[in-house]
Scaffold this motif. Structure first.
Motif: not given
Length: 324
Positions: A106-115, A191-197, A168-172
């Motif tokens: 549901w949070w897919y478009f949080h932290g993606v930027g753009g339109a 539990a790898p952490v990805r910058t592009d989940i 993180e949704p923001t990639g950090e």
């Protein structure tokens, strides 16, 4: 750390048990016979020929858990919106929420930027319940790979897999996602952490969007579905549409589509989770896995006729069976 598992069934119970065994302060939130058994005898995990038992706090009341450092939500996607307002007693200003839930988040478009920044998805969060009561700023994304099942109340079997990919949704690579990753690793899990989940989510979803509803409609196991020319062609058509949607959202699949289907076939006579839910008379995760991909297609003007057709057929079958 204080970690609550909201939905301590197969996957949630698995995470909670490993974390509790490693010494974290875990609260398991469940209900019914499973909760009663955990209160009386603890939670037993069977894996291979071994087993272990943990006895963390177990309750059906989130308010009794108190403020948590992390809340893991491990429910069917459609079960979360009606319960989202029950989580508030566990939230402090820094509480993070780990969404160990299948499908498009549901949070897919949080932290993606753009339109599309902040865009809501009605298919997975009707009425914006999760957006309002949980808040996207709390979220840590989680892609679940292990398979587990409750063999009887209070006893779960860890079938295979040990990886929970985080991001993180923001990639950090924030302090909180790093801290949670280290806790899972210390508990014996990957539990790898990805910058592009989102890319990792799409790779898992890519197969699920086709294999889950098609097996639910046909009753076929993965090997039959993916090797019979007709059903393989339908699955490929759905996956090509899903890939086009992902590409329009800036995600490139790292695997060739034929290899992805062959990989599913190689799993063998496996019943997908959606087929298992149908057979057991349980509600299915249709909107998060299939309907949400169609909704994303409409947002980015990518047609999804095969997905739309299979979604409609599966939804009708589920409605007749009383599973949606």
């Amino acid at each position: 750390m204080k970690i609550a598992i909201y939905g301590a069934g197969a996957i949630g119970g698995l995470m909670g048990a490993y974390l509790a065994r490693a010494g974290e302060e875990v609260t398991l939130i469940a209900r019914g016979a499973h909760l009663a058994a955990m209160k009386q005898n603890g939670l037993v995990v069977q894996h291979g020929g071994d087993s272990f038992t943990v006895r963390p706090q177990a309750t059906d009341d989130p308010a009794s858990a108190g403020i948590q450092d992390f809340v893991i939500i491990a429910l069917k996607a459609q079960s979360v919106p009606p319960l989202a307002d029950k989580l508030a007693p566990m939230f402090g200003p820094d509480t993070a929420v780990v969404m160990a839930v299948n499908g498009v988040p549901w949070w897919y478009f949080h932290g993606v930027g753009g339109a599309l920044e902040g865009r809501r998805l009605a298919s997975v969060d009707p009425g914006d319940a999760q957006w309002r009561h949980i808040g996207p700023e709390r979220i840590i994304g989680c892609v679940v790979y292990p398979a587990a099942e409750i063999v009887e109340p209070g006893i779960l079997k860890h079938v295979e897999g040990d990886r929970f990919t985080l991001g993180e949704p923001t990639g950090e690579k924030s302090d909180r996602v790093t801290k949670f990753s280290r806790a899972l690793i210390a508990a014996g899990l990957k539990a790898p952490v990805r910058t592009d989940i989102r890319t990792e989510m799409w790779v898992k979803l890519w197969g699920n969007v086709a294999f889950n509803p098609l097996t639910a409609l046909t009753g076929a196991t993965l090997d039959r579905l993916c090797t019979e020319p007709g059903t393989r062609a339908v699955a490929k058509a759905m996956m090509l549409e899903a890939e086009a949607v992902a590409n329009a959202l800036g995600v490139k699949m790292p695997v060739d589509i034929e290899r992805r289907i062959d990989g599913a076939a190689a799993i063998g006579a496996h019943k997908t989770s959606m087929l298992q839910d149908f057979e057991r008379g349980r509600p299915i995760e249709l909107d998060a896995i299939v309907g949400a991909v169609a909704e994303l297609g409409r947002l980015v003007s990518v047609p999804t006729p095969a997905i739309d057709m299979i979604y409609a057929l599966t939804r009708q079958k589920a409605a007749v069976a009383g599973l949606v």
